[in-house]
Design a protein around this motif. Structure first.
Motif, PDB file in Angstrom:
ATOM      1  N   GLY A  13       0.764  -1.254   0.000  1.00 46.64           N
ATOM      2  CA  GLY A  13       0.000   0.000   0.000  1.00 46.64           C
ATOM      3  C   GLY A  13       0.789   1.295   0.000  1.00 46.64           C
ATOM      4  N   SER A  14       1.300   1.645  -1.174  1.00 43.97           N
ATOM      5  CA  SER A  14       2.008   2.923  -1.312  1.00 43.97           C
ATOM      6  C   SER A  14       1.511   3.596  -2.580  1.00 43.97           C
ATOM      7  CB  SER A  14       3.510   2.652  -1.427  1.00 43.97           C
ATOM      8  OG  SER A  14       4.148   3.659  -2.174  1.00 43.97           O
ATOM      9  N   ILE A  15       1.627   4.915  -2.629  1.00 44.75           N
ATOM     10  CA  ILE A  15       1.228   5.650  -3.826  1.00 44.75           C
ATOM     11  C   ILE A  15       2.012   5.162  -5.057  1.00 44.75           C
ATOM     12  CG2 ILE A  15       2.745   7.582  -3.145  1.00 44.75           C
ATOM     13  CD1 ILE A  15      -0.428   7.846  -5.293  1.00 44.75           C
ATOM     14  N   ALA A  16       3.236   4.642  -4.805  1.00 45.44           N
ATOM     15  CA  ALA A  16       4.051   4.153  -5.934  1.00 45.44           C
ATOM     16  C   ALA A  16       3.437   2.928  -6.604  1.00 45.44           C
ATOM     17  CB  ALA A  16       5.470   3.831  -5.453  1.00 45.44           C
ATOM     18  N   ALA A  17       2.343   2.402  -6.036  1.00 39.67           N
ATOM     19  CA  ALA A  17       1.692   1.222  -6.635  1.00 39.67           C
ATOM     20  C   ALA A  17       1.295   1.481  -8.090  1.00 39.67           C
ATOM     21  CB  ALA A  17       0.472   0.821  -5.812  1.00 39.67           C
ATOM     22  N   THR A  39      -1.846  -6.500  -1.445  1.00 39.81           N
ATOM     23  CA  THR A  39      -2.405  -6.391  -0.097  1.00 39.81           C
ATOM     24  C   THR A  39      -3.685  -5.571  -0.252  1.00 39.81           C
ATOM     25  OG1 THR A  39      -1.235  -4.327   0.361  1.00 39.81           O
ATOM     26  CG2 THR A  39      -0.108  -6.369   0.975  1.00 39.81           C
ATOM     27  N   SER A  40      -4.587  -5.680   0.735  1.00 43.92           N
ATOM     28  CA  SER A  40      -5.843  -4.927   0.579  1.00 43.92           C
ATOM     29  C   SER A  40      -5.567  -3.420   0.590  1.00 43.92           C
ATOM     30  CB  SER A  40      -6.874  -5.335   1.619  1.00 43.92           C
ATOM     31  OG  SER A  40      -6.288  -5.319   2.872  1.00 43.92           O
ATOM     32  N   ALA A  41      -4.524  -3.002   1.335  1.00 42.54           N
ATOM     33  CA  ALA A  41      -4.199  -1.564   1.369  1.00 42.54           C
ATOM     34  C   ALA A  41      -3.788  -1.067  -0.022  1.00 42.54           C
ATOM     35  CB  ALA A  41      -3.075  -1.305   2.369  1.00 42.54           C
ATOM     36  N   SER A  42      -3.126  -1.899  -0.801  1.00 37.88           N
ATOM     37  CA  SER A  42      -2.660  -1.433  -2.118  1.00 37.88           C
ATOM     38  C   SER A  42      -3.825  -1.223  -3.081  1.00 37.88           C
ATOM     39  CB  SER A  42      -1.628  -2.400  -2.705  1.00 37.88           C
ATOM     40  OG  SER A  42      -2.259  -3.590  -3.139  1.00 37.88           O
ATOM     41  N   CYS A  43      -4.981  -1.902  -2.800  1.00 40.10           N
ATOM     42  CA  CYS A  43      -6.138  -1.770  -3.700  1.00 40.10           C
ATOM     43  C   CYS A  43      -6.728  -0.353  -3.653  1.00 40.10           C
ATOM     44  CB  CYS A  43      -7.220  -2.785  -3.346  1.00 40.10           C
ATOM     45  SG  CYS A  43      -6.632  -4.475  -3.453  1.00 40.10           S
ATOM     46  N   ASP A  44      -6.372   0.414  -2.596  1.00 40.28           N
ATOM     47  CA  ASP A  44      -6.817   1.816  -2.542  1.00 40.28           C
ATOM     48  C   ASP A  44      -6.006   2.677  -3.510  1.00 40.28           C
ATOM     49  OD1 ASP A  44      -8.675   1.307  -0.613  1.00 40.28           O
ATOM     50  OD2 ASP A  44      -7.298   1.730   1.059  1.00 40.28           O
ATOM     51  N   LEU A  97       7.916  -8.568   6.860  1.00 41.95           N
ATOM     52  CA  LEU A  97       8.729  -9.597   6.188  1.00 41.95           C
ATOM     53  C   LEU A  97       9.827 -10.080   7.133  1.00 41.95           C
ATOM     54  CD1 LEU A  97       9.310  -8.040   2.618  1.00 41.95           C
ATOM     55  CD2 LEU A  97       7.734  -9.868   3.214  1.00 41.95           C
ATOM     56  N   VAL A  98      10.400  -9.124   7.880  1.00 44.51           N
ATOM     57  CA  VAL A  98      11.491  -9.468   8.794  1.00 44.51           C
ATOM     58  C   VAL A  98      10.969 -10.287   9.969  1.00 44.51           C
ATOM     59  CG1 VAL A  98      13.172  -8.507  10.429  1.00 44.51           C
ATOM     60  CG2 VAL A  98      12.931  -7.508   8.164  1.00 44.51           C
ATOM     61  N   SER A  99       9.795  -9.905  10.487  1.00 45.50           N
ATOM     62  CA  SER A  99       9.313 -10.575  11.703  1.00 45.50           C
ATOM     63  C   SER A  99       8.640 -11.908  11.407  1.00 45.50           C
ATOM     64  CB  SER A  99       8.356  -9.655  12.459  1.00 45.50           C
ATOM     65  OG  SER A  99       7.206  -9.464  11.664  1.00 45.50           O
ATOM     66  N   GLY A 100       8.407 -12.210  10.139  1.00 48.10           N
ATOM     67  CA  GLY A 100       7.756 -13.483   9.808  1.00 48.10           C
ATOM     68  C   GLY A 100       6.248 -13.407   9.953  1.00 48.10           C
ATOM     69  N   ASN A 101       5.735 -12.188  10.091  1.00 43.96           N
ATOM     70  CA  ASN A 101       4.292 -11.970  10.179  1.00 43.96           C
ATOM     71  C   ASN A 101       3.642 -12.428   8.873  1.00 43.96           C
ATOM     72  OD1 ASN A 101       1.757 -10.683  10.167  1.00 43.96           O
ATOM     73  ND2 ASN A 101       2.520  -9.085  11.546  1.00 43.96           N
ATOM     74  N   CYS A 102       2.517 -13.144   8.958  1.00 43.42           N
ATOM     75  CA  CYS A 102       1.856 -13.513   7.701  1.00 43.42           C
ATOM     76  C   CYS A 102       0.354 -13.298   7.811  1.00 43.42           C
ATOM     77  CB  CYS A 102       2.215 -14.907   7.238  1.00 43.42           C
ATOM     78  SG  CYS A 102       2.166 -16.159   8.478  1.00 43.42           S
ATOM     79  N   ASP A 103      -0.015 -12.074   8.164  1.00 49.36           N
ATOM     80  CA  ASP A 103      -1.443 -11.769   8.288  1.00 49.36           C
ATOM     81  C   ASP A 103      -2.065 -11.321   6.965  1.00 49.36           C
ATOM     82  OD1 ASP A 103      -0.465  -9.218   8.094  1.00 49.36           O
ATOM     83  OD2 ASP A 103      -1.161  -8.529  10.067  1.00 49.36           O
ATOM     84  N   ASN A 104      -1.367 -11.490   5.860  1.00 48.67           N
ATOM     85  CA  ASN A 104      -2.019 -11.337   4.556  1.00 48.67           C
ATOM     86  C   ASN A 104      -1.374 -12.305   3.559  1.00 48.67           C
ATOM     87  OD1 ASN A 104       0.212 -10.057   3.179  1.00 48.67           O
ATOM     88  ND2 ASN A 104      -0.350  -8.114   4.143  1.00 48.67           N
ATOM     89  N   LEU A 105      -2.024 -12.465   2.426  1.00 44.65           N
ATOM     90  CA  LEU A 105      -1.599 -13.473   1.450  1.00 44.65           C
ATOM     91  C   LEU A 105      -0.181 -13.228   0.934  1.00 44.65           C
ATOM     92  CD1 LEU A 105      -2.673 -15.923  -0.216  1.00 44.65           C
ATOM     93  CD2 LEU A 105      -3.240 -14.265  -1.993  1.00 44.65           C
ATOM     94  N   LEU A 106       0.148 -11.942   0.733  1.00 47.61           N
ATOM     95  CA  LEU A 106       1.471 -11.596   0.199  1.00 47.61           C
ATOM     96  C   LEU A 106       2.576 -12.062   1.164  1.00 47.61           C
ATOM     97  CD1 LEU A 106       2.361  -8.227  -1.471  1.00 47.61           C
ATOM     98  CD2 LEU A 106       3.936  -9.307   0.096  1.00 47.61           C
TER      99      LEU A 106
END
Ligand code: CTP
Length: 399
Positions: A13-17, A39-44, A97-106
């Motif tokens: 989710g960044s404007i650079a999307a 990610t859902s944020a990038s869809c905005d 990515l560093v913490s190994g969090n996987c709360d979204n598909l990406l």
């Protein structure tokens, strides 16, 4: 052309999307196969329909892809890809990515991916220079994730600085280079030592030598250019590497170099030891500055570890080890002895007897010593060209 190459694009989710549309179009034109995860944020910031149309594939966003409850298989996506490019990568996603969090598909796909992963960060300049972002990028890089550095310029906030996602054309070019490099060094892990070592006499003085460290730097850049993952353990040098993805481990003393080499060598496929390591160090460096009270000063020197010998003793069958030697007398005979003693696969002999070679010259003349008494003497050449000869030779012997 990237015909048949499978590239997974992760969008956060960044404007650079918006730029990713151009990246996908460029890669499709080069006949790559593209799948996109958002990610859902990038869809905005950009519509999934736009990216699905450009990539000629449905875009994956959620773990459950439709009303029938069909599962979006992140493991399959991760294994499908030959290359996974996360662009743009926000500070938030980098941290996850560093913490190994996987709360979204990406993020879950990143954890499943076995292919090389690249991230192209995009954020405001203060976010980019924040210690947490720097640390996250350093950790990702250490684990082999390639960082496509953001560029300087005007940012969405109106501020000027580093944080703009690299241009899509440039990312596409890097992808093309990645797939077209034919070198056997591609994907291999290479450990290089370079530069002098400084052995402390007291807090302000040391024993050093004239090595400029340039050979180590040139070797590191050329290995990176040939697609290797490079660790450069170097003593003090005024030269810097061109490729930001080279892991530079800056050390001062032989003992520090030894420690770093012990950590990296077990995971390396190839070691090139070009450092001019001090053979001896002051036994007990003074803890405060030595005053010139007496007319004489005697220093007791003790032997430093022979780092190359250690690597030779701890070499596995699939590892290739290359050393350097500088000889003045009985050159070939001494060099052969060194080749055997240190358990090397290639020894680069520099002769001080050859005019135009050695310290302080732009040129060098080398002889390669190899197994079965194989010997190859080269003409006097510019140092950069000598590096190419060395790596071309290594490519013929590396497994
Ligand atoms: N080397 C090393 N650790 C040391 C000394 C040398 O890793 N403590 C490596 C150098 O990086 C180089 C090679 O070993 O690749 C040079 O071997 P060395 O035996 O030091 O050769 P010379 O400097 O020529 O030494 P000498 O002839 O004095 O034995």
């Amino acid at each position: 052309m990237l015909t048949g190459k499978k590239i997974l694009i992760g969008v956060t989710g960044s404007i650079a999307a918006y730029k990713v549309a151009y990246l996908i179009r460029n890669l499709i034109k080069q006949e790559a196969e593209i799948k996109v995860i958002m990610t859902s944020a990038s869809c905005d910031f950009i519509s999934p329909l736009t990216l699905a149309t450009l990539s000629k594939n449905p875009v994956a966003i959620e773990f459950i892809k439709n009303a029938e409850g069909e599962w979006e298989n992140h493991v399959e996506l991760g294994l499908w890809a030959d290359l996974f490019i996360i662009a743009p990568a926000t500070a938030n996603s980098l941290s996850k990515l560093v913490s190994g969090n996987c709360d979204n598909l990406l993020l879950a796909t990143y954890l499943s991916a076995r292919c090389p992963v690249w991230v192209a960060p995009a954020m405001d300049l203060d976010m980019f220079t924040h210690f947490s972002t720097r640390e996250n990028l350093a950790k990702l890089s250490k684990e082999g994730v390639r960082i496509i550095e953001p560029t300087h310029g005007e940012l969405a906030s109106g501020l000027e600085g580093q944080g703009r996602m690299e241009e899509p054309e440039k990312i596409a070019e890097l992808a093309k280079d990645f797939f077209t490099i034919k070198s056997v060094l591609k994907g291999k892990t290479v450990l290089i030592t370079g530069g002098p070592t400084y052995e402390a006499i007291d807090p302000v003085r040391f024993i050093g030598n004239h090595s400029s460290g340039k050979t180590g730097i040139l070797l590191a850049d050329e290995c990176a250019k040939r697609g290797a993952v490079v660790y450069l353990v170097t003593g003090p040098t005024r030269f810097t590497v061109k490729d930001k993805n080279i892991h530079v481990i800056a050390i001062q003393s032989a003992n520090e170099m030894y420690e770093a080499v012990q950590e990296v060598w077990p995971k390396a496929n190839l070691g090139i030891f070009s450092a001019a390591v001090a053979d001896y160090r002051p036994e007990t460096p003074a803890t405060s500055k030595i005053k010139k009270k007496s007319n004489e000063l005697t220093l007791t020197l003790v032997k430093n570890p022979d780092i190359l010998s250690w690597a030779g003793q701890n070499k596995r069958d699939a590892q290739t080890l290359v050393g350097f030697a500088l000889e003045t007398d009985n050159e070939i005979e001494n060099a052969r002895g060194k080749f055997e003693r240190k358990n090397l696969d290639l020894l680069i002999l520099n002769s001080l007897n050859d005019p135009g070679a050695g310290f302080g010259h732009k040129t060098n003349q080398v002889t390669f010593i190899q197994k079965n008494n194989k010997l190859r003497k080269f003409e006097l050449k510019e140092k950069g060209l000598v590096i190419l000869d060395i790596l071309d030779e290594i490519e013929t012997i590396i497994e």
